[in-house]
Design an enzyme around this catalytic site. Sequence first.
Site, PDB file in Angstrom:
ATOM      1  CG  ASN A   1      -1.815   1.174   1.322  1.00  0.00           C
ATOM      2  OD1 ASN A   1      -1.606   2.155   0.631  1.00  0.00           O
ATOM      3  ND2 ASN A   1      -2.802   1.110   2.203  1.00  0.00           N
TER       4      ASN A   1
ATOM      5  CB  CYS B   1      -2.835   5.316   3.117  1.00  0.00           C
ATOM      6  SG  CYS B   1      -3.883   6.070   4.349  1.00  0.00           S
TER       7      CYS B   1
ATOM      8  CB  THR C   1      -8.551   7.263  -1.727  1.00  0.00           C
ATOM      9  OG1 THR C   1      -7.507   7.334  -0.760  1.00  0.00           O
ATOM     10  CG2 THR C   1      -9.406   6.051  -1.458  1.00  0.00           C
TER      11      THR C   1
ATOM     12  CB  CYS D   1     -26.633  19.177 -28.314  1.00  0.00           C
ATOM     13  SG  CYS D   1     -25.864  18.477 -29.777  1.00  0.00           S
TER      14      CYS D   1
ATOM     15  CB  CYS E   1     -30.112  14.983 -25.413  1.00  0.00           C
ATOM     16  SG  CYS E   1     -31.733  14.323 -25.848  1.00  0.00           S
TER      17      CYS E   1
HETATM   18  C1  LIG Z   1     -13.022   3.918   3.814  1.00  0.00           C
HETATM   19  C2  LIG Z   1     -11.882   3.459   2.949  1.00  0.00           C
HETATM   20  C3  LIG Z   1     -10.778   2.890   3.507  1.00  0.00           C
HETATM   21  C4  LIG Z   1      -9.726   2.450   2.714  1.00  0.00           C
HETATM   22  N1  LIG Z   1      -8.680   1.847   3.282  1.00  0.00           N
HETATM   23  C5  LIG Z   1      -7.676   1.360   2.493  1.00  0.00           C
HETATM   24  C6  LIG Z   1      -6.602   0.644   3.040  1.00  0.00           C
HETATM   25  O1  LIG Z   1      -6.536   0.402   4.241  1.00  0.00           O
HETATM   26  N2  LIG Z   1      -5.646   0.190   2.223  1.00  0.00           N
HETATM   27  C7  LIG Z   1      -5.680   0.412   0.877  1.00  0.00           C
HETATM   28  O2  LIG Z   1      -4.780  -0.027   0.161  1.00  0.00           O
HETATM   29  N3  LIG Z   1      -6.688   1.093   0.318  1.00  0.00           N
HETATM   30  C8  LIG Z   1      -7.688   1.556   1.099  1.00  0.00           C
HETATM   31  N4  LIG Z   1      -8.749   2.204   0.511  1.00  0.00           N
HETATM   32  C9  LIG Z   1      -8.759   2.408  -0.947  1.00  0.00           C
HETATM   33  C10 LIG Z   1      -9.515   1.297  -1.685  1.00  0.00           C
HETATM   34  O3  LIG Z   1      -8.879   0.072  -1.533  1.00  0.00           O
HETATM   35  C11 LIG Z   1      -9.615   1.597  -3.178  1.00  0.00           C
HETATM   36  O4  LIG Z   1      -8.316   1.740  -3.699  1.00  0.00           O
HETATM   37  C12 LIG Z   1     -10.362   2.863  -3.477  1.00  0.00           C
HETATM   38  O5  LIG Z   1     -11.446   2.989  -2.584  1.00  0.00           O
HETATM   39  C13 LIG Z   1     -10.887   2.926  -4.921  1.00  0.00           C
HETATM   40  O6  LIG Z   1     -11.871   1.964  -5.194  1.00  0.00           O
HETATM   41  P1  LIG Z   1     -13.452   2.253  -5.173  1.00  0.00           P
HETATM   42  O7  LIG Z   1     -13.714   3.420  -6.033  1.00  0.00           O
HETATM   43  O8  LIG Z   1     -14.100   0.975  -5.626  1.00  0.00           O
HETATM   44  O9  LIG Z   1     -13.803   2.542  -3.753  1.00  0.00           O
HETATM   45  C14 LIG Z   1      -9.789   2.624   1.318  1.00  0.00           C
HETATM   46  C15 LIG Z   1     -10.909   3.212   0.749  1.00  0.00           C
HETATM   47  C16 LIG Z   1     -11.957   3.624   1.549  1.00  0.00           C
HETATM   48  C17 LIG Z   1     -13.171   4.228   0.906  1.00  0.00           C
HETATM   49  S1  SF4 Z   2     -35.090  15.990 -25.892  1.00  0.00           S
HETATM   50 FE1  SF4 Z   2     -34.421  18.004 -25.235  1.00  0.00          FE
HETATM   51  S2  SF4 Z   2     -32.168  17.975 -25.429  1.00  0.00           S
HETATM   52 FE2  SF4 Z   2     -32.966  16.205 -26.563  1.00  0.00          FE
HETATM   53  S3  SF4 Z   2     -33.135  16.954 -28.662  1.00  0.00           S
HETATM   54 FE3  SF4 Z   2     -35.126  17.277 -27.719  1.00  0.00          FE
HETATM   55  S4  SF4 Z   2     -35.075  19.354 -26.912  1.00  0.00           S
HETATM   56 FE4  SF4 Z   2     -32.953  18.761 -27.345  1.00  0.00          FE
HETATM   57  S1  SF4 Z   3     -23.887  21.693 -29.185  1.00  0.00           S
HETATM   58 FE1  SF4 Z   3     -24.543  20.151 -30.683  1.00  0.00          FE
HETATM   59  S2  SF4 Z   3     -25.383  21.316 -32.361  1.00  0.00           S
HETATM   60 FE2  SF4 Z   3     -24.184  22.756 -31.131  1.00  0.00          FE
HETATM   61  S3  SF4 Z   3     -22.149  22.756 -32.082  1.00  0.00           S
HETATM   62 FE3  SF4 Z   3     -22.106  21.235 -30.471  1.00  0.00          FE
HETATM   63  S4  SF4 Z   3     -22.630  19.335 -31.521  1.00  0.00           S
HETATM   64 FE4  SF4 Z   3     -23.249  20.966 -32.885  1.00  0.00          FE
END
Ligand SMILES: Cc1cc2nc3c(=O)[nH]c(=O)nc-3n(C[C@H](O)[C@H](O)[C@H](O)COP(=O)(O)O)c2cc1C
Ligand code: SF4
Ligand code: SF4
Lengths: 445, 461
Positions: free
Chosen positions: B132, B135, B201, B408, B412
Amino acid sequence: MNDRQIIRPEEVLAEYYPPLTDHEAVVEANRCLYCYDAPCTHACPTHIDIPKFIKKIATENVVGSARTILEANLMGATCARVCPVQELCEGACVLNAEEKPIMIGRLQRYATDYVYSRGIDVFKAGPPTGKKVAVIGAGPAGLTCAGELAKLGHSVTVFEKRELPGGLSTYGIIVLREPVEVALAEVEMVKRLGVEVKTGMELGANLSFEQIRREYDAVFLSVGLGAVPALGIPGEEHIVDGLSYIEASKMNPQGLEVGRNVAVIGAGNTAIDCATVAKRLGAERVTMVYRRTDAEMTAYPHEYEFAKKEGIEFRFLTQPVRVIVEGGKVTGLECVRMELGAPDASGRPAPRPVPGSEFVLPADQVVKAIGQEKPALAQMLGLQTEKGYIKVNDDFETSLSGVYAGGDCVRAKGSASTVMAVEDGKLAAFAIHRKLVPLRAAADD
Amino acid sequence: MADLRINFAGIRSPNPFWLASAPPTNSGAQIHKAFEYGWGGAVWKTIGAPVLNVSNRYGAWHYGGQKMLAINNVELISDRPLEVNLREIRDVKRHWPDRAVIVSAMVESTPEAWRDIVLKIEDTGADGIELNYGCPHGMSERGMGSAVGQVPEYCEQITRWVMDVAKIPVIVKLTPNITNIVYPARAAVNAGANALSLINTINSIVAVDLDTLEITPNIGGKGGHGGYAGPAVKPIALNMLSALGTDEVVRRSGLPISGMGGISTWKDAAEFLLLGASSLQVCTAVMHYGYRIIEDLCDGLSNWMDSKGFKSVDEVVGKSLHRISDFKDFDLAFRAVARIDPDKCIKCNLCYVACNDTAHQCIDLVDANGNLVQPYSYDVRSNGKLEAVGSRPQPVVREEDCVGCRLCHNVCPVEGCIEMVEVPSGRASVTWDQLTKARPEVGSDWEAMERYRKEVGIDIH
Ligand SMILES: Cc1cc2nc3c(=O)[nH]c(=O)nc-3n(C[C@H](O)[C@H](O)[C@H](O)COP(=O)(O)O)c2cc1C
Ligand code: SF4
Ligand code: SF4
Ligand SMILES: Cc1cc2nc3c(=O)[nH]c(=O)nc-3n(C[C@H](O)[C@H](O)[C@H](O)COP(=O)(O)OP(=O)(O)OC[C@H]3O[C@@H](n4cnc5c(N)ncnc54)[C@H](O)[C@@H]3O)c2cc1C
Ligand code: SF4
């Protein structure tokens, strides 16, 4: 009616949807795509910037969210509850194509409740213009117009004939959809903007139009519509007025007399509300009687679905002809069957009675909810009308200069709804502002 | 059914999935359980120097309502007594002869300390050792973990000490907290390591609390950088993995690489394999959902391999590596443009605002009659779903102006709605390298560049 004693109105009529929790609101808000020039905003009659207020809920800027809503719609807390969102914003949400639309109404309620429950004011009165405006009628249209004018610095007095302000939000919308307190909280918010609300003041009775026009620089009429019109059938005096029925369910539910077997005449949203109240307050059978079919009824499809789920029955192609009264008590509603003919003036097929098809629908209470009368005030004040409604131009100005009107009383086109009344009130306020202080209005633009 | 078995530097396991050295491999009981679920191997939580841990040691990054797109931790190596760990390692290996049991180690940087731990580990019957060097907190302050991994000379020196005594395969686990991952990898190669693994993280501070103004997570009023892992780090891990796979020295050494960093699904796993990893480690995804995810990791990978006709993991490993290229070797004549499928489009206009605000202003809004419309151009009195939906314009790409940036396509929300379509550019194939060899002035003089563009018909406004 023994079983009625165990029914608690405050429970059975309580607001139907629970509030969203913080978590629910954020999850739902995050589902919104944040559309650009969003169709939900277009569909909203007040064009609330919906993606903007929803994203603010997602970012937990709830005060900002409420401000976004209330900027476009001062009655945002009422609209969040009463709007037919299926026909408006939510009906237009792009996610209808994908899964289910965003719960825009309930998110709007979440944000507006947030500020009201915490006593947060998102606006303050504008710098005084020295102009005075009178608003007649404290419903959604009047309150919105008053509030918007106060935000712009005008001094506004609202005259309301009823004891409580709020219009139909207070007296007409069933608690199931909107508790009275929500409507009254909006009134208080408008008052805190400096608006004076005088109740028990009826234009044409204890308030004179001449005096108002003399004392104020502009007038906004937002008097809504009138009572339920007469059916013109024998025994009508035994029919309960639907609006009073609903009003009682809100103001004094304990005192509301509800039959066992209730017939409701009409098939609009108000009729469904009456039927819902009757059913929930213990009626065994509630039958809605309508002379056309479900295809022509004016109630929204979602309301119709709701009513069916409530166990309300429907008699279509049925026209009431007489209330049957025995010993002073209603025992039934005599009806005649109808068939549909050629389209009438409203474009809908005209129903016509089938001769000899009379029958009696047993009922011990008959409620009518067949719309509201046109505003009587128009005639009284000598205003031009359109189909009986007060006629206004694009600025909501009536045929009398300086006299504006909006809300249900001008709704000659489109369906009468709170949100439309709010939009009228807002646009009328802007028009009045332009008229009263044109230079300032132009500078602010 | 594809054969998922691997032989990694002599360490065999029934599938390529190992639990990374981290909390999921903290004890014998846990690893027993994990093996019952089907994990192919486990890298024991790092053992070695005595440590004390703190509370609130995991922070997390949440986004848009999604929980834990990344975790951040200030956990040290195993805080269980060394003897307990060694006893349990022996026990696990005895019960699970077909699984890979690798022990991660980290001790003080002296030859004696490393020799001692290597012998102890070998005595347990473990299949391999992982060093690790990664962290990034706590241990590094004591001259271990990333303090080693960040200095190629230390890496090489310690690996040599280990290789002098080790009889079982040794894997060197690299830290991503370094400018160029290739240097410590080469150091490990030079020292004779049997394999590499990455990434550990990444240094990170995950958040500040807006109520208290404290660092998140709050450790008694303080906070500090911790290690970042999980889905969000996958692209960084893939890049580092491919950097090793494309490095001459590392490639020639033939050392296998155990890939990790953000693997959550079989799809992530397949990508790591394609870019040269021949065993896979998983930590955060297991911390989020438990050991049970091994089932779909294997099932999904196997189904995908079947559908692609890959019979064994070996056939997949490194299959996409040859496509990793420097910018200077990209074909400048390659041209793609965005094309919107109006039948799939839900008209959210996210493409429109993205292209117009931040790309090339070549998406238009077109109404039903073919007229260009501006956004927000509806009347204030227009409302209701029928009007809003009925009048909604369709975004359309002006292909002749599209630079094919792909923004757009990325924004949408509808799968398969905006495709980047390859179109003839009308230009002969040429790379930047070739171009600037033939006409060096193009790379140094804007006027020369303009002449070149005119000649071949490139117009950028
Ligand atoms: C609450 C929490 C605690 C964590 N503790 C550790 C840890 O002890 N060791 C570690 O390598 N990563 C730790 N991580 C990181 C996770 O292993 C992982 O890399 C990170 O959350 C990204 O994955 P995710 O988006 O699926 O959560 C922790 C993450 C969270 C949210
Ligand atoms: S649904 Fe809304 S965003 Fe999509 S083409 Fe129609 S007016 Fe534009
Ligand atoms: S927002 Fe949609 S319609 Fe306007 S320039 Fe970009 S791609 Fe073309
Ligand atoms: C039963 C029922 C249910 C409804 N449900 C919904 C719903 O769910 N969703 C929805 O969007 N809409 C609903 N509506 C419609 C909605 O309530 C109205 O569209 C809205 O209230 C109109 O607002 P307004 O301000 O124009 O009029 P109102 O709300 O009617 O307010 C008019 C006010 O003017 C006062 N007034 C009248 N004459 C005078 C006078 N001469 N002097 C002084 N004051 C006067 C009245 O007392 C009243 O307070 C419902 C209506 C009814 C009847
Ligand atoms: S249409 Fe729907 S998704 Fe798009 S902004 Fe409105 S609520 Fe959000």
